[in-house]
Design a protein around this motif. Structure first.
Motif, PDB file in Angstrom:
ATOM      1  N   VAL A  23       0.871  -1.173   0.000  1.00  0.00           N
ATOM      2  CA  VAL A  23       0.000   0.000   0.000  1.00  0.00           C
ATOM      3  C   VAL A  23       0.908   1.223   0.000  1.00  0.00           C
ATOM      4  O   VAL A  23       1.780   1.355   0.862  1.00  0.00           O
ATOM      5  CB  VAL A  23      -0.916   0.017   1.242  1.00  0.00           C
ATOM      6  N   TYR A  24       0.739   2.107  -0.974  1.00  0.00           N
ATOM      7  CA  TYR A  24       1.542   3.313  -1.090  1.00  0.00           C
ATOM      8  C   TYR A  24       0.705   4.524  -0.711  1.00  0.00           C
ATOM      9  O   TYR A  24      -0.477   4.584  -1.017  1.00  0.00           O
ATOM     10  CB  TYR A  24       2.064   3.474  -2.521  1.00  0.00           C
ATOM     11  N   GLU A  25       1.345   5.499  -0.072  1.00  0.00           N
ATOM     12  CA  GLU A  25       0.665   6.727   0.331  1.00  0.00           C
ATOM     13  C   GLU A  25       1.131   7.873  -0.565  1.00  0.00           C
ATOM     14  O   GLU A  25       2.318   7.997  -0.848  1.00  0.00           O
ATOM     15  CB  GLU A  25       0.967   7.045   1.787  1.00  0.00           C
ATOM     16  N   PHE A  26       0.167   8.693  -0.990  1.00  0.00           N
ATOM     17  CA  PHE A  26       0.449   9.823  -1.858  1.00  0.00           C
ATOM     18  C   PHE A  26      -0.246  11.067  -1.334  1.00  0.00           C
ATOM     19  O   PHE A  26      -1.147  10.991  -0.498  1.00  0.00           O
ATOM     20  CB  PHE A  26      -0.038   9.537  -3.288  1.00  0.00           C
ATOM     21  N   PHE A  27       0.170  12.219  -1.855  1.00  0.00           N
ATOM     22  CA  PHE A  27      -0.430  13.492  -1.485  1.00  0.00           C
ATOM     23  C   PHE A  27      -0.587  14.317  -2.751  1.00  0.00           C
ATOM     24  O   PHE A  27       0.359  14.486  -3.526  1.00  0.00           O
ATOM     25  CB  PHE A  27       0.470  14.229  -0.486  1.00  0.00           C
ATOM     26  N   CYS A  28      -1.786  14.846  -2.975  1.00  0.00           N
ATOM     27  CA  CYS A  28      -2.054  15.690  -4.136  1.00  0.00           C
ATOM     28  C   CYS A  28      -1.812  17.141  -3.728  1.00  0.00           C
ATOM     29  O   CYS A  28      -2.465  17.649  -2.821  1.00  0.00           O
ATOM     30  CB  CYS A  28      -3.488  15.500  -4.623  1.00  0.00           C
ATOM     31  N   ARG A  29      -0.874  17.796  -4.399  1.00  0.00           N
ATOM     32  CA  ARG A  29      -0.576  19.193  -4.085  1.00  0.00           C
ATOM     33  C   ARG A  29      -1.647  20.140  -4.610  1.00  0.00           C
ATOM     34  O   ARG A  29      -1.794  21.240  -4.103  1.00  0.00           O
ATOM     35  CB  ARG A  29       0.780  19.577  -4.660  1.00  0.00           C
ATOM     36  N   LYS A  30      -2.408  19.712  -5.603  1.00  0.00           N
ATOM     37  CA  LYS A  30      -3.440  20.580  -6.175  1.00  0.00           C
ATOM     38  C   LYS A  30      -4.633  20.735  -5.224  1.00  0.00           C
ATOM     39  O   LYS A  30      -5.036  21.842  -4.897  1.00  0.00           O
ATOM     40  CB  LYS A  30      -3.916  20.030  -7.511  1.00  0.00           C
ATOM     41  N   CYS A  31      -5.197  19.617  -4.771  1.00  0.00           N
ATOM     42  CA  CYS A  31      -6.361  19.688  -3.877  1.00  0.00           C
ATOM     43  C   CYS A  31      -5.992  19.448  -2.413  1.00  0.00           C
ATOM     44  O   CYS A  31      -6.858  19.441  -1.550  1.00  0.00           O
ATOM     45  CB  CYS A  31      -7.450  18.726  -4.332  1.00  0.00           C
ATOM     46  N   ARG A  32      -4.701  19.197  -2.150  1.00  0.00           N
ATOM     47  CA  ARG A  32      -4.173  19.010  -0.793  1.00  0.00           C
ATOM     48  C   ARG A  32      -4.829  17.835  -0.072  1.00  0.00           C
ATOM     49  O   ARG A  32      -5.116  17.888   1.108  1.00  0.00           O
ATOM     50  CB  ARG A  32      -4.292  20.295   0.008  1.00  0.00           C
ATOM     51  N   GLU A  33      -5.039  16.764  -0.808  1.00  0.00           N
ATOM     52  CA  GLU A  33      -5.718  15.580  -0.278  1.00  0.00           C
ATOM     53  C   GLU A  33      -4.760  14.383  -0.244  1.00  0.00           C
ATOM     54  O   GLU A  33      -4.198  14.006  -1.274  1.00  0.00           O
ATOM     55  CB  GLU A  33      -6.924  15.257  -1.167  1.00  0.00           C
ATOM     56  N   LYS A  69       4.784  11.214  -3.748  1.00  0.00           N
ATOM     57  CA  LYS A  69       4.802  10.037  -2.887  1.00  0.00           C
ATOM     58  C   LYS A  69       5.176  10.462  -1.471  1.00  0.00           C
ATOM     59  O   LYS A  69       6.028  11.322  -1.283  1.00  0.00           O
ATOM     60  CB  LYS A  69       5.818   9.024  -3.411  1.00  0.00           C
ATOM     61  N   ARG A  70       4.531   9.869  -0.492  1.00  0.00           N
ATOM     62  CA  ARG A  70       4.810  10.141   0.915  1.00  0.00           C
ATOM     63  C   ARG A  70       5.475   8.934   1.548  1.00  0.00           C
ATOM     64  O   ARG A  70       5.199   7.791   1.171  1.00  0.00           O
ATOM     65  CB  ARG A  70       3.511  10.449   1.673  1.00  0.00           C
ATOM     66  N   LEU A  71       6.311   9.183   2.520  1.00  0.00           N
ATOM     67  CA  LEU A  71       6.904   8.101   3.293  1.00  0.00           C
ATOM     68  C   LEU A  71       5.903   7.642   4.337  1.00  0.00           C
ATOM     69  O   LEU A  71       5.179   8.455   4.920  1.00  0.00           O
ATOM     70  CB  LEU A  71       8.178   8.569   3.982  1.00  0.00           C
ATOM     71  N   SER A  72       5.851   6.352   4.565  1.00  0.00           N
ATOM     72  CA  SER A  72       4.918   5.830   5.560  1.00  0.00           C
ATOM     73  C   SER A  72       5.613   4.766   6.398  1.00  0.00           C
ATOM     74  O   SER A  72       6.608   4.178   5.990  1.00  0.00           O
ATOM     75  CB  SER A  72       3.676   5.261   4.882  1.00  0.00           C
ATOM     76  N   ALA A  73       5.059   4.541   7.557  1.00  0.00           N
ATOM     77  CA  ALA A  73       5.605   3.529   8.458  1.00  0.00           C
ATOM     78  C   ALA A  73       5.242   2.132   7.962  1.00  0.00           C
ATOM     79  O   ALA A  73       4.199   1.935   7.342  1.00  0.00           O
ATOM     80  CB  ALA A  73       5.056   3.734   9.854  1.00  0.00           C
ATOM     81  N   VAL A  74       6.091   1.198   8.261  1.00  0.00           N
ATOM     82  CA  VAL A  74       5.862  -0.191   7.876  1.00  0.00           C
ATOM     83  C   VAL A  74       5.641  -1.002   9.140  1.00  0.00           C
ATOM     84  O   VAL A  74       6.361  -0.846  10.125  1.00  0.00           O
ATOM     85  CB  VAL A  74       7.071  -0.750   7.099  1.00  0.00           C
ATOM     86  N   HIS A  75       4.651  -1.859   9.125  1.00  0.00           N
ATOM     87  CA  HIS A  75       4.359  -2.714  10.266  1.00  0.00           C
ATOM     88  C   HIS A  75       4.424  -4.155   9.797  1.00  0.00           C
ATOM     89  O   HIS A  75       3.749  -4.536   8.845  1.00  0.00           O
ATOM     90  CB  HIS A  75       2.964  -2.399  10.818  1.00  0.00           C
ATOM     91  N   ALA A  76       5.251  -4.943  10.433  1.00  0.00           N
ATOM     92  CA  ALA A  76       5.384  -6.350  10.069  1.00  0.00           C
ATOM     93  C   ALA A  76       5.231  -7.210  11.315  1.00  0.00           C
ATOM     94  O   ALA A  76       5.780  -6.897  12.371  1.00  0.00           O
ATOM     95  CB  ALA A  76       6.739  -6.602   9.422  1.00  0.00           C
ATOM     96  N   VAL A  77       4.495  -8.290  11.184  1.00  0.00           N
ATOM     97  CA  VAL A  77       4.322  -9.232  12.280  1.00  0.00           C
ATOM     98  C   VAL A  77       5.128 -10.472  11.933  1.00  0.00           C
ATOM     99  O   VAL A  77       4.981 -11.041  10.866  1.00  0.00           O
ATOM    100  CB  VAL A  77       2.830  -9.598  12.460  1.00  0.00           C
ATOM    101  N   THR A  78       6.015 -10.857  12.848  1.00  0.00           N
ATOM    102  CA  THR A  78       6.843 -12.033  12.627  1.00  0.00           C
ATOM    103  C   THR A  78       6.752 -12.939  13.852  1.00  0.00           C
ATOM    104  O   THR A  78       6.338 -12.526  14.918  1.00  0.00           O
ATOM    105  CB  THR A  78       8.315 -11.646  12.377  1.00  0.00           C
TER     106      THR A  78
END
Length: 58
Positions: free
Chosen positions: A3-13, A42-51
């Protein structure tokens, strides 16, 4: 799939998109709100992994 996170600079969403790794390298996502692709970053996001840990007993 990642899952990738993004940010729209035009509508700020902020928005997320599920893409294959190869697909992420080949195309630019489009903002679901304003339908703009040129203003998406593209935004940086945290990663969560269960091991599970396997303990060895001697």
């Amino acid at each position: 799939m990642p899952v990738y996170e993004f940010f729209c600079r035009k509508c700020r969403e902020p928005f997320t998109e599920v893409m294959k790794i190869k697909e992420h390298d080949e195309r630019t996502p489009v903002c679901p709100r304003c339908r703009e692709a040129k203003e998406v970053e593209k935004r940086l996001s945290a990663v969560h992994a269960v091991t599970t840990k396997k303990w060895l007993t001697y």
